[in-house]
Design a protein around this motif. Structure first.
Motif, PDB file in Angstrom:
ATOM      1  N   SER A 171       0.819  -1.214   0.000  1.00 58.34           N
ATOM      2  CA  SER A 171       0.000   0.000   0.000  1.00 58.34           C
ATOM      3  C   SER A 171       0.851   1.261   0.000  1.00 58.34           C
ATOM      4  O   SER A 171       0.353   2.356  -0.295  1.00 58.34           O
ATOM      5  N   GLN A 172       2.148   1.115   0.312  1.00 55.46           N
ATOM      6  CA  GLN A 172       3.051   2.262   0.323  1.00 55.46           C
ATOM      7  C   GLN A 172       4.471   1.749   0.085  1.00 55.46           C
ATOM      8  O   GLN A 172       4.783   0.596   0.392  1.00 55.46           O
ATOM      9  N   PRO A 173       5.342   2.551  -0.469  1.00 57.35           N
ATOM     10  CA  PRO A 173       6.702   2.091  -0.746  1.00 57.35           C
ATOM     11  C   PRO A 173       7.521   1.977   0.539  1.00 57.35           C
ATOM     12  O   PRO A 173       7.255   2.656   1.539  1.00 57.35           O
ATOM     13  N   THR A 174       8.517   1.094   0.498  1.00 56.22           N
ATOM     14  CA  THR A 174       9.428   0.983   1.638  1.00 56.22           C
ATOM     15  C   THR A 174      10.454   2.119   1.581  1.00 56.22           C
ATOM     16  O   THR A 174      10.789   2.611   0.495  1.00 56.22           O
ATOM     17  N   PRO A 175      10.941   2.575   2.737  1.00 58.76           N
ATOM     18  CA  PRO A 175      10.581   2.120   4.086  1.00 58.76           C
ATOM     19  C   PRO A 175       9.291   2.768   4.572  1.00 58.76           C
ATOM     20  O   PRO A 175       8.966   3.891   4.181  1.00 58.76           O
ATOM     21  N   PHE A 176       8.555   2.041   5.438  1.00 60.37           N
ATOM     22  CA  PHE A 176       7.365   2.609   6.072  1.00 60.37           C
ATOM     23  C   PHE A 176       7.242   2.021   7.467  1.00 60.37           C
ATOM     24  O   PHE A 176       7.846   0.986   7.793  1.00 60.37           O
ATOM     25  N   VAL A 177       6.446   2.681   8.289  1.00 60.84           N
ATOM     26  CA  VAL A 177       6.356   2.342   9.711  1.00 60.84           C
ATOM     27  C   VAL A 177       5.038   1.636   9.990  1.00 60.84           C
ATOM     28  O   VAL A 177       3.965   2.067   9.524  1.00 60.84           O
ATOM     29  N   LEU A 178       5.124   0.564  10.785  1.00 66.34           N
ATOM     30  CA  LEU A 178       3.942  -0.102  11.340  1.00 66.34           C
ATOM     31  C   LEU A 178       3.899   0.204  12.830  1.00 66.34           C
ATOM     32  O   LEU A 178       4.869  -0.052  13.559  1.00 66.34           O
ATOM     33  N   THR A 179       2.799   0.743  13.279  1.00 69.10           N
ATOM     34  CA  THR A 179       2.651   1.041  14.701  1.00 69.10           C
ATOM     35  C   THR A 179       2.290  -0.225  15.472  1.00 69.10           C
ATOM     36  O   THR A 179       1.861  -1.226  14.872  1.00 69.10           O
ATOM     37  N   PRO A 180       2.453  -0.250  16.787  1.00 74.54           N
ATOM     38  CA  PRO A 180       2.220  -1.464  17.571  1.00 74.54           C
ATOM     39  C   PRO A 180       0.819  -2.054  17.347  1.00 74.54           C
ATOM     40  O   PRO A 180      -0.185  -1.331  17.343  1.00 74.54           O
ATOM     41  N   GLY A 181       0.788  -3.365  17.083  1.00 76.64           N
ATOM     42  CA  GLY A 181      -0.475  -4.080  16.946  1.00 76.64           C
ATOM     43  C   GLY A 181      -1.153  -3.964  15.596  1.00 76.64           C
ATOM     44  O   GLY A 181      -2.216  -4.563  15.389  1.00 76.64           O
ATOM     45  N   THR A 182      -0.571  -3.223  14.658  1.00 77.59           N
ATOM     46  CA  THR A 182      -1.229  -3.044  13.360  1.00 77.59           C
ATOM     47  C   THR A 182      -0.717  -4.073  12.347  1.00 77.59           C
ATOM     48  O   THR A 182       0.398  -4.587  12.454  1.00 77.59           O
TER      49      THR A 182
END
Length: 639
Positions: A331-342
């Protein structure tokens, strides 16, 4: 010939009956009593017949046709039996038939009959008038249970209703570790490889479950029909509600009588969020099954942050193979952030350009302390032919390697040949191994139990051809396995085992021209993706490195051999913690055993190391071997 005889026999018999009617009766209406008949015949049902006329036996038809042997103006016709067909009466001995018997108009169109070239001609008067069939000629009653006669005709192909045949991929699903109260999905492909409609009468879980669900749910009241060569998708969702191991199964019932119920085992682990930064991908593997070249199969993979309170950055996502038929969409290019639990859903596609079976890996990298590298194995088949996978081992430890290219053995070793990793449309396989190259003087061949024992030092080439006996699909091209026999022991033989189902990789690394050791260097690192590099003298196999294949499901062994040391070089044996399976055990032990045969007395060494669960990607450097002297140096360090 037999059909012609039967037809002629019936014609003669019916002619005889009509002759009796016309010759014996005083009128067309037939006799009224025996006094109306001549020559001692009797009247039966208005017909004059011989009182001692035997039953006719038409078992096989005409046996012998003779001319007027007695000279009394009567042709003798002998109908015999005992020719292999059901007996329809006692034997007829002789029927007297006048030479000048008129032909009988049967009122039927006679089919063309092939006349044997050696059949004697029958004498027929040229002026013989046709005889009229009596209007009141009695019908011949045929028994209701009279057996059918094999007329030697083939049933038209369009009268064969065909049959359905089910193909299900994958054969099992392992979701790995998924965060509690999150979910991951995977697809099961159900294909009809038969010639009639496949009707699914039930698709459901094998037992009640709070962790797994399946869609669509199919019942006998609402069946699902799949046309020949068509495919449908069954989606399985894993949503753990607590930290635990989950198991279930998907059961698929159909009208495939040869495989009425297909069971797909399900596994997954619910995992609580951790204090450490944590990344995961699920499921561990995706099998697209059969997809026609030029079309696209699609499924999903779930990635997520399993941390309680720390962000995780997804730094890289890639398919490892060059010109791969597999692709993915983020859904988005790397790098990207995942927040806790998502979590995030990744769409994965397979678009084959050819008919062969293929495999590849979708790799994710992150900055998580757990899940630094997460791999998803990808499989697919173009359906038109089979891509054979030829494996072999000089020991009975054949691994789940995706391929093998070469086997190194000593003078007392035999090679165990293995085609079991080859994927076929129905799962069945017929394998044929052939020796296509051998040193001069060799007479070695493959035994009936698929073992090969070289009898001369040097290089051998074996090819593997496979066929699916259920679909009659054959090989795209033969697979090749190189077998090299040396005079004595390998210069280096190392074996790695470990006490967990995590994935470790064994490397034998040769230093480069500058004395540096570079992992995954295609010229100097023998590993799972570079199984048989050409070391020593170019083009000579008896001094090369031979990696025996990649064990990805845990415990090992993984083995690497070096045929001969190269003076001026140095070699290191290195173990990498490549991938975790779930999150237990939290630590595990790896063992490396090695022999170096640079002299008459081989030297043996053993080392052990305990990996922690947060050491994914770590290299454990075990030993260094000097190519000139054969000296062994213990390094036993990680980096």
């Amino acid at each position: 010939m037999s059909n012609y005889r039967i037809y002629l026999a019936f014609s003669l018999i019916l002619s005889a009956v009509v002759l009796l009617i016309s010759a014996c009766a005083d009128s067309v209406a037939g006799c009224q009593s025996s006094s109306d008949c001549r020559s001692g015949r009797i009247c039966v049902s208005n017909i004059c017949v011989d009182g001692d006329l035997p039953d006719l036996d038409l078992d096989q038809g005409l046996e012998d046709m003779s001319t007027d042997a007695s000279g009394d103006g009567v042709v003798e016709v002998d109908f015999g039996l005992d020719q292999g067909r059901p007996d329809m009466g006692s034997d007829m001995v002789v029927v007297d038939m006048p030479n000048d018997m008129p032909m009988v108009d049967m009122g039927m169109d006679m089919p063309p009959v092939d006349m044997p070239a050696d059949m004697p001609p029958a004498d027929m008067p040229a002026d013989m008038p046709p005889a009229d069939m009596p209007a009141d000629m009695p019908m011949v009653d045929m028994p209701a249970d009279m057996p059918m006669t094999d007329m030697g005709m083939d049933m038209p192909a369009d009268m064969n209703p065909g049959s359905p045949q089910i193909e299900v991929t994958p054969t099992q699903l392992d979701f790995g570790g998924v965060i509690v109260n999150a979910s991951a999905t995977a697809a099961i492909q159900v294909r009809n490889i038969g010639t009639a409609d496949l009707v699914l009468t039930s698709v459901d879980l094998g037992a009640p479950s709070t962790g797994f669900s399946v869609s669509p749910v199919v019942t006998a009241a609402a069946p699902l029909t799949i046309a020949p060569n068509a495919t449908t998708t069954v989606t399985v969702t894993f949503a753990p509600t607590q930290q635990a191991n989950y198991q279930n199964r998907v059961e698929i019932d159909s009208n495939d009588t040869g495989n009425a119920t297909v069971i797909i085992p399900l596994r997954g682990r619910g995992r609580n969020q951790t204090q450490q930064s944590c990344f995961f991908a699920a499921p561990d593997s995706v099998d697209f099954g059969t997809v026609a070249p030029g079309t696209t199969g699609s499924t999903t993979v779930t990635i997520g942050n399993c941390s309680q309170n720390q962000n995780v950055t997804v730094t890289q996502a890639s398919v490892l193979g060059m010109n791969s038929p597999f692709a993915f969409t983020l859904s988005q290019p790397t790098p990207f952030v995942l927040t806790p639990g998502t979590t995030q859903t990744v769409t994965v596609t397979y678009t084959p350009t050819g008919a062969a079976a293929v495999a590849d890996t979708l790799r994710f990298r992150s900055d998580g302390q757990i899940g630094t590298q997460e791999d998803v194995d990808l499989f697919g088949n173009g359906g038109g032919c089979i891509d054979p996978i030829a494996q072999g081992s000089s020991r009975n430890d054949v691994t789940d390697a995706p391929r093998s290219t070469g086997i190194l053995i000593g003078p007392l070793d035999a090679v165990i040949l293995d085609a079991s990793q080859t994927q076929t449309p129905s799962g069945a396989i017929d394998a044929t191994w052939t020796v296509t190259q051998a040193p001069a003087g060799s007479t070695a061949s493959v035994s009936s139990n698929n073992q090969f024992t070289p009898d001369v030092v040097g290089e051998y080439e074996l090819t593997l051809d496979v066929t699916d006996p259920n679909t009659m699909t054959g090989s795209c091209a033969p697979a090749t396995l190189k077998v090299v026999r040396i005079q004595g022991l390998p210069a280096i033989r190392a074996t790695l085992t470990w006490i967990a189902n995590h994935d470790l990789d064994l490397h034998l690394v040769r230093d480069d021209a500058n004395g540096a050791f570079n992992f995954f260097d295609p010229l100097n690192d023998a590993h799972y993706d570079n199984l048989n590099p050409d070391w020593g003298v170019a083009g000579v196999a008896t001094d090369d490195a031979f990696h025996q294949g990649d064990d990805t499901n845990g415990f090992g062994p993984e083995t690497v051999d070096l045929a001969a040391l190269e003076p001026g070089r140095k070699y290191r044996l290195v173990v990498q913690f490549a991938r975790r399976q779930g999150f237990q055990p939290m630590q595990f032990t790896a063992n490396l055993s090695m022999t170096v045969a640079s002299s008459l007395i081989p030297m043996a060494r053993n080392l052990s190391h305990t990996f922690q669960i947060n050491q994914i990607g770590t290299y454990w450097i075990t030993f260094e071997v000097d190519g000139t002297t054969g000296a062994i140096t213990n390094i036993d360090m990680t980096q």
